[in-house]
Scaffold this motif. Structure first.
Motif, PDB file in Angstrom:
ATOM      1  N   ILE A  65      19.297  -9.484 -15.241  1.00 43.28           N
ATOM      2  CA  ILE A  65      20.077  -8.358 -14.716  1.00 43.28           C
ATOM      3  C   ILE A  65      19.848  -8.157 -13.214  1.00 43.28           C
ATOM      4  O   ILE A  65      20.783  -7.829 -12.472  1.00 43.28           O
ATOM      5  N   ASP A  66      18.622  -8.398 -12.734  1.00 42.39           N
ATOM      6  CA  ASP A  66      18.365  -8.213 -11.296  1.00 42.39           C
ATOM      7  C   ASP A  66      19.075  -9.274 -10.463  1.00 42.39           C
ATOM      8  O   ASP A  66      19.632  -8.973  -9.400  1.00 42.39           O
ATOM      9  N   ALA A 260      14.835  -5.563   5.594  1.00 37.48           N
ATOM     10  CA  ALA A 260      14.559  -6.313   4.365  1.00 37.48           C
ATOM     11  C   ALA A 260      15.766  -6.289   3.446  1.00 37.48           C
ATOM     12  O   ALA A 260      16.683  -5.475   3.600  1.00 37.48           O
ATOM     13  N   ILE A 261      15.737  -7.198   2.473  1.00 36.62           N
ATOM     14  CA  ILE A 261      16.752  -7.188   1.415  1.00 36.62           C
ATOM     15  C   ILE A 261      16.049  -6.877   0.100  1.00 36.62           C
ATOM     16  O   ILE A 261      14.910  -7.321  -0.132  1.00 36.62           O
ATOM     17  N   VAL A 262      16.689  -6.066  -0.734  1.00 32.06           N
ATOM     18  CA  VAL A 262      16.124  -5.724  -2.045  1.00 32.06           C
ATOM     19  C   VAL A 262      16.345  -6.907  -2.984  1.00 32.06           C
ATOM     20  O   VAL A 262      17.464  -7.406  -3.112  1.00 32.06           O
ATOM     21  N   LEU A 263      15.250  -7.351  -3.631  1.00 30.77           N
ATOM     22  CA  LEU A 263      15.349  -8.484  -4.557  1.00 30.77           C
ATOM     23  C   LEU A 263      15.392  -8.048  -6.013  1.00 30.77           C
ATOM     24  O   LEU A 263      16.172  -8.573  -6.789  1.00 30.77           O
ATOM     25  N   ALA A 326       8.441 -11.531  -9.614  1.00 27.30           N
ATOM     26  CA  ALA A 326       8.436 -10.727 -10.843  1.00 27.30           C
ATOM     27  C   ALA A 326       7.543 -11.357 -11.906  1.00 27.30           C
ATOM     28  O   ALA A 326       6.841 -10.660 -12.637  1.00 27.30           O
ATOM     29  N   GLN A 327       7.544 -12.685 -11.965  1.00 29.43           N
ATOM     30  CA  GLN A 327       6.714 -13.366 -12.966  1.00 29.43           C
ATOM     31  C   GLN A 327       5.224 -13.206 -12.680  1.00 29.43           C
ATOM     32  O   GLN A 327       4.392 -13.346 -13.566  1.00 29.43           O
ATOM     33  N   HIS A 328       4.896 -12.902 -11.413  1.00 34.49           N
ATOM     34  CA  HIS A 328       3.492 -12.809 -11.024  1.00 34.49           C
ATOM     35  C   HIS A 328       3.074 -11.379 -10.680  1.00 34.49           C
ATOM     36  O   HIS A 328       2.049 -11.165 -10.042  1.00 34.49           O
ATOM     37  N   SER A 329       3.877 -10.411 -11.096  1.00 30.22           N
ATOM     38  CA  SER A 329       3.546  -9.003 -10.840  1.00 30.22           C
ATOM     39  C   SER A 329       3.671  -8.226 -12.135  1.00 30.22           C
ATOM     40  O   SER A 329       4.746  -8.169 -12.738  1.00 30.22           O
ATOM     41  N   ALA A 330       2.562  -7.624 -12.562  1.00 26.92           N
ATOM     42  CA  ALA A 330       2.591  -6.871 -13.823  1.00 26.92           C
ATOM     43  C   ALA A 330       3.621  -5.760 -13.795  1.00 26.92           C
ATOM     44  O   ALA A 330       4.284  -5.466 -14.790  1.00 26.92           O
ATOM     45  N   GLY A 331       3.800  -5.119 -12.631  1.00 31.86           N
ATOM     46  CA  GLY A 331       4.734  -4.003 -12.529  1.00 31.86           C
ATOM     47  C   GLY A 331       6.187  -4.409 -12.651  1.00 31.86           C
ATOM     48  O   GLY A 331       7.043  -3.588 -12.947  1.00 31.86           O
ATOM     49  N   LEU A 332       6.452  -5.705 -12.419  1.00 34.07           N
ATOM     50  CA  LEU A 332       7.836  -6.172 -12.500  1.00 34.07           C
ATOM     51  C   LEU A 332       8.096  -6.979 -13.762  1.00 34.07           C
ATOM     52  O   LEU A 332       9.220  -7.079 -14.213  1.00 34.07           O
ATOM     53  N   LEU A 335      10.279  -5.855 -16.592  1.00 35.36           N
ATOM     54  CA  LEU A 335      11.716  -5.708 -16.364  1.00 35.36           C
ATOM     55  C   LEU A 335      12.456  -7.027 -16.453  1.00 35.36           C
ATOM     56  O   LEU A 335      13.679  -7.053 -16.323  1.00 35.36           O
ATOM     57  N   LEU A 336      11.729  -8.134 -16.657  1.00 39.67           N
ATOM     58  CA  LEU A 336      12.415  -9.412 -16.774  1.00 39.67           C
ATOM     59  C   LEU A 336      13.271  -9.407 -18.021  1.00 39.67           C
ATOM     60  O   LEU A 336      12.818  -9.034 -19.109  1.00 39.67           O
ATOM     61  N   THR A 337      14.505  -9.790 -17.865  1.00 36.42           N
ATOM     62  CA  THR A 337      15.406  -9.846 -19.022  1.00 36.42           C
ATOM     63  C   THR A 337      15.655 -11.285 -19.377  1.00 36.42           C
ATOM     64  O   THR A 337      15.561 -12.175 -18.534  1.00 36.42           O
ATOM     65  N   GLY A 338      15.962 -11.499 -20.608  1.00 41.11           N
ATOM     66  CA  GLY A 338      16.313 -12.844 -21.053  1.00 41.11           C
ATOM     67  C   GLY A 338      17.642 -12.805 -21.738  1.00 41.11           C
ATOM     68  O   GLY A 338      18.258 -11.752 -21.871  1.00 41.11           O
ATOM     69  N   PRO A 339      18.131 -13.955 -22.206  1.00 40.47           N
ATOM     70  CA  PRO A 339      19.413 -13.977 -22.904  1.00 40.47           C
ATOM     71  C   PRO A 339      19.451 -12.954 -24.029  1.00 40.47           C
ATOM     72  O   PRO A 339      18.495 -12.838 -24.797  1.00 40.47           O
TER      73      PRO A 339
END
Length: 342
Positions: A65-66, A260-263, A326-332, A335-339
């Motif tokens: 989604i991000d 900056a750009i929001v990722l 995101a994969q290396h940050s607990a806070g993110l 929020l990782l979405t998958g199929p």
């Protein structure tokens, strides 16, 4: 989190090839939608084609989604296929996300998103023309703008669209609907019109036209709801809660003077992960600096319109960088979405 990361994330950190084609898939969807909307009477089995585009849209959002928000906001600001298709894709994507957030029944979600994709089909060429012209609309153009919801509805009926809710929402998408009553207590037609109307106005504000630059996403939300997002206006409130005041793909000025750009969004509303691109003097960073604004300094000082940043970006790199972070940050990571996540 503050780290200088190479613009190329380490091998193996992102599934090989998974994100390489995401940008081109979004661009293909937008280009296909442009053909569909500009020549609808030449399309074989138009209803099936819209359902197919909707399916592709759902797959792309479910993938991440991000990344979807990042690429969609970038496309909205820089699109080359014409304003009408770009606007339809932004509205369709945001309607899909809000339908999930608001827990709409599946049939309402389908009617809403398909209405978003086709609401201006009765004035596609005019909408593209208006985006390119600097002068005010002529009397004839104003008349066409006023009549386009009914024209779009009539054209969809000619194209064998038989879903009454889809047709009704297209036909009244500029109608004033009470926005201070609970969505759940409104009939479906009014509920969906209200959602689409809010998203239509928001998407129009963020997109540039010849007569004006697009506003920043934050300014667009504030223009809709005032300085404070009113929780009684469920649609605007849900829009801000789900995509953020500064969504992925939009530019911001940091309080250390950097641009900056929001990722990616984070678990803390309106404190996203950003990649700093320019230093306080406007010079390019050799490598982007990643800042997790939820953890403290630097903070976001203000949102920037796309026109305020003269910078060419490699979007594939930015999307991969955001995913790697995101994969290396607990806070993110949560929020990782998958199929199938939406």
């Amino acid at each position: 989190m503050h780290a200088h990361l190479s613009a190329h994330a380490p091998a193996g950190s992102v599934p090989e090839g998974e994100y390489e084609d995401l940008l081109s898939l979004w661009a293909d969807l937008e280009a296909g939608l442009s053909v569909l909307l500009s020549r609808p009477l030449q399309v074989q089995d138009f209803p099936a084609k819209v359902r197919q585009f909707d399916g592709w849209l759902q797959d792309l959002v479910a993938h991440d989604i991000d990344a979807a928000l990042y690429l969609m906001f970038q496309l909205a600001a820089t699109s080359t296929v014409g304003y009408s298709a770009s606007h339809a894709l932004v509205c369709g994507t945001l309607c899909h996300i809000l339908a999930h957030e608001l827990q709409l029944p599946a049939h309402e979600r389908d009617s809403l998103v398909r209405a978003a994709l086709t609401m201006n089909i009765g004035m596609t060429a005019l909408q593209d023309e208006l985006a390119e012209q600097r002068e005010r609309p002529s009397a004839a153009q104003q008349e066409a703008i006023r009549n386009h919801p009914e024209e779009s509805q009539a054209l969809l009926e000619r194209l064998f669209i038989s879903d009454p809710l889809w047709l009704d929402v297209v036909g009244q998408h500029h109608a004033a609907v009470a926005d201070r009553v609970p969505l759940a207590s409104q009939p479906p037609q009014d509920r969906l019109t209200r959602i689409l109307g809010t998203i239509d106005r928001y998407a129009a504000m963020i997109s540039p036209r010849k007569s004006r630059a697009g506003r920043s996403a934050t300014d667009s939300v504030r223009a809709l709801v005032g300085q404070e997002t009113d929780q009684r206006d469920e649609v605007s409130y849900t829009l801000v809660r789900s995509v953020g005041l500064c969504p992925p793909g939009t530019f911001v000025k940091l309080d250390n003077g950097e641009t900056a750009i929001v990722l990616r969004r984070s678990e803390k509303a309106n404190h996203p992960l950003v990649a700093s691109l320019l230093d306080r003097h406007g010079h390019h960073h050799a490598q982007p600096s990643l800042y997790q604004t939820a953890t403290g300094k630097p903070r976001i000082q203000s949102a920037l319109a796309r026109s305020a940043v003269s910078l060419e970006l490699n979007h594939r790199t930015m999307v991969r960088l955001g995913l790697y972070a995101a994969q290396h940050s607990a806070g993110l990571r949560g929020l990782l979405t998958g199929p199938g996540a939406l």
